[in-house]
Structure formats: structure tokens, C-alpha cells
Design a protein around this motif. Structure first.
Motif, PDB file in Angstrom:
ATOM      1  N   PHE A  16       0.605  -1.037   0.121  1.00 54.00           N
ATOM      2  CA  PHE A  16      -0.415   0.368   0.518  1.00 54.00           C
ATOM      3  C   PHE A  16       0.971   0.957  -0.248  1.00 54.00           C
ATOM      4  O   PHE A  16       1.959   1.149   0.860  1.00 54.00           O
ATOM      5  N   VAL A  17       0.402   1.656  -0.911  1.00 57.37           N
ATOM      6  CA  VAL A  17       1.462   3.305  -1.517  1.00 57.37           C
ATOM      7  C   VAL A  17       0.164   4.544  -0.983  1.00 57.37           C
ATOM      8  O   VAL A  17      -0.272   4.589  -2.169  1.00 57.37           O
ATOM      9  N   GLU A  18       0.695   5.318   0.171  1.00 52.57           N
ATOM     10  CA  GLU A  18      -0.524   6.462   0.577  1.00 52.57           C
ATOM     11  C   GLU A  18      -2.082   5.442   0.215  1.00 52.57           C
ATOM     12  O   GLU A  18      -2.834   6.362  -0.125  1.00 52.57           O
ATOM     13  N   ASP A  19      -1.918   4.770   0.963  1.00 51.48           N
ATOM     14  CA  ASP A  19      -3.323   3.635   0.923  1.00 51.48           C
ATOM     15  C   ASP A  19      -3.671   3.128   0.246  1.00 51.48           C
ATOM     16  O   ASP A  19      -5.222   2.405  -0.382  1.00 51.48           O
ATOM     17  N   ARG A  20      -2.705   3.595  -1.058  1.00 51.72           N
ATOM     18  CA  ARG A  20      -3.573   2.828  -2.709  1.00 51.72           C
ATOM     19  C   ARG A  20      -2.928   1.138  -3.100  1.00 51.72           C
ATOM     20  O   ARG A  20      -1.880   1.435  -2.632  1.00 51.72           O
ATOM     21  N   PRO A  21      -4.061   0.616  -2.977  1.00 49.40           N
ATOM     22  CA  PRO A  21      -2.750  -1.103  -3.051  1.00 49.40           C
ATOM     23  C   PRO A  21      -2.233  -0.997  -4.769  1.00 49.40           C
ATOM     24  O   PRO A  21      -2.680  -0.062  -5.757  1.00 49.40           O
ATOM     25  N   VAL A  22      -1.433  -2.281  -4.383  1.00 47.48           N
ATOM     26  CA  VAL A  22       0.199  -1.235  -5.819  1.00 47.48           C
ATOM     27  C   VAL A  22       0.307  -3.479  -5.859  1.00 47.48           C
ATOM     28  O   VAL A  22       0.579  -3.771  -4.676  1.00 47.48           O
ATOM     29  N   ILE A  39       2.416   7.904  -7.835  1.00 44.50           N
ATOM     30  CA  ILE A  39       2.260   9.445  -7.323  1.00 44.50           C
ATOM     31  C   ILE A  39       3.000  10.435  -7.927  1.00 44.50           C
ATOM     32  O   ILE A  39       4.323  10.231  -7.596  1.00 44.50           O
ATOM     33  N   PRO A  40       2.865  11.764  -6.791  1.00 46.76           N
ATOM     34  CA  PRO A  40       3.925  12.963  -8.232  1.00 46.76           C
ATOM     35  C   PRO A  40       4.752  13.129  -6.603  1.00 46.76           C
ATOM     36  O   PRO A  40       5.776  13.554  -7.169  1.00 46.76           O
ATOM     37  N   ALA A  41       5.250  12.216  -5.830  1.00 51.80           N
ATOM     38  CA  ALA A  41       6.013  12.461  -4.809  1.00 51.80           C
ATOM     39  C   ALA A  41       5.999  12.010  -3.544  1.00 51.80           C
ATOM     40  O   ALA A  41       4.640  11.593  -2.738  1.00 51.80           O
ATOM     41  N   PRO A  51       9.221  18.753  -3.863  1.00 52.07           N
ATOM     42  CA  PRO A  51       8.481  17.260  -4.764  1.00 52.07           C
ATOM     43  C   PRO A  51      10.163  16.561  -4.829  1.00 52.07           C
ATOM     44  O   PRO A  51      10.666  16.672  -5.769  1.00 52.07           O
ATOM     45  N   ARG A  52      10.124  15.675  -3.964  1.00 56.29           N
ATOM     46  CA  ARG A  52      10.690  14.218  -4.508  1.00 56.29           C
ATOM     47  C   ARG A  52      10.592  12.800  -4.839  1.00 56.29           C
ATOM     48  O   ARG A  52       9.443  12.078  -3.697  1.00 56.29           O
ATOM     49  N   LEU A  53      10.842  12.221  -5.494  1.00 55.35           N
ATOM     50  CA  LEU A  53      10.931  10.196  -5.647  1.00 55.35           C
ATOM     51  C   LEU A  53      12.091  10.009  -5.995  1.00 55.35           C
ATOM     52  O   LEU A  53      13.324  10.268  -5.817  1.00 55.35           O
ATOM     53  N   PRO A  54      11.623   8.664  -5.536  1.00 53.01           N
ATOM     54  CA  PRO A  54      13.004   7.586  -5.469  1.00 53.01           C
ATOM     55  C   PRO A  54      14.107   7.956  -7.034  1.00 53.01           C
ATOM     56  O   PRO A  54      13.342   8.532  -7.970  1.00 53.01           O
ATOM     57  N   TYR A  55      15.270   8.042  -6.776  1.00 54.62           N
ATOM     58  CA  TYR A  55      15.993   9.074  -7.802  1.00 54.62           C
ATOM     59  C   TYR A  55      17.382   8.048  -8.051  1.00 54.62           C
ATOM     60  O   TYR A  55      17.229   7.037  -9.175  1.00 54.62           O
TER      61      TYR A  55
END
Length: 105
Positions: A16-22, A39-41, A51-55
Motif C-alpha cells: 500500500f502506497v499512500e493507502d493505495r493497493p499496488v 504518485i507525484p512525490a 517534491p522528491r521521488l526515488p532517484y
């Protein structure tokens, strides 16, 4: 920007990423789950709020810091997914643990 490789194993672990099942491939990192979630960040820089995401996906840049299963400041690229794992955005600057100030922590 990111796509799964054609020979990748089929998605078999639900997180669950931000409560969304993936659904992610077994053996994938939590950072990969974040990218698959779209997700955007996953965090914001503490100074500017950028904002940051895995890089880098190898534990060097710390842009993938997230709260994983209730534990903050985890490098998502260094954590393998487990069924039911919960990944949430990192909020604010890292906090020192109480009682460790002045002890080299």
C-alpha cells in the motif's frame, strides 16, 4: 518515464502506497512500488518543500526517504517489499531520537 522490463516476473506482492493497493514483483524495492504507484512525490525537502521521488535506486541520494510500516526515515530503495507493507510520504525534517542528543547520534 519508467517501464517494467518485458522479462520481469509477474506482479505478485500487494503493498500500500499512500493507502493505495499496488501490485509489485516479488523482490522489488519499496522505491519501485512508489514509482509503480505513480504518485507525484514521496517526500518534500525540509528547506524548500521541493517534491522528491526515488532517484538513484541504490542508497546514495536519499530522495526516496519514506515512512515504511510506521518507521520514518527509511531509504525505500534499500527495503524489499513484503506483503501488506505500508509506504507513506516522509513528512518534515528527520528528527533525532529522544535521549540520543550529544551521544554521537
Amino acid at each position: 518515464m519508467f517501464a517494467t522490463r518485458p522479462e520481469a516476473r509477474p506482479a505478485s506482492v500487494e503493498v500500500f502506497v499512500e493507502d493505495r493497493p499496488v501490485m509489485v514483483p516479488e523482490g522489488a524495492s519499496a522505491a519501485a512500488a512508489v514509482l509503480l504507484a505513480g504518485i507525484p512525490a514521496i517526500r518534500e525537502t525540509p528547506v524548500s518543500g521541493a517534491p522528491r521521488l526515488p532517484y538513484c535506486m541504490m542508497g546514495v541520494c536519499f530522495d526516496c526517504l519514506a515512512e515504511i510500516d510506521g518507521v520514518a526515515n527509511r531509504q525505500a530503495c534499500m527495503v524489499m517489499v513484503t506483503p501488506g507493507m505500508r509506504i507513506a510520504p516522509q513528512r518534515g525534517a528527520r528528527q533525532a531520537r529522544p535521549g540520543l542528543a550529544g551521544k554521537g547520534a
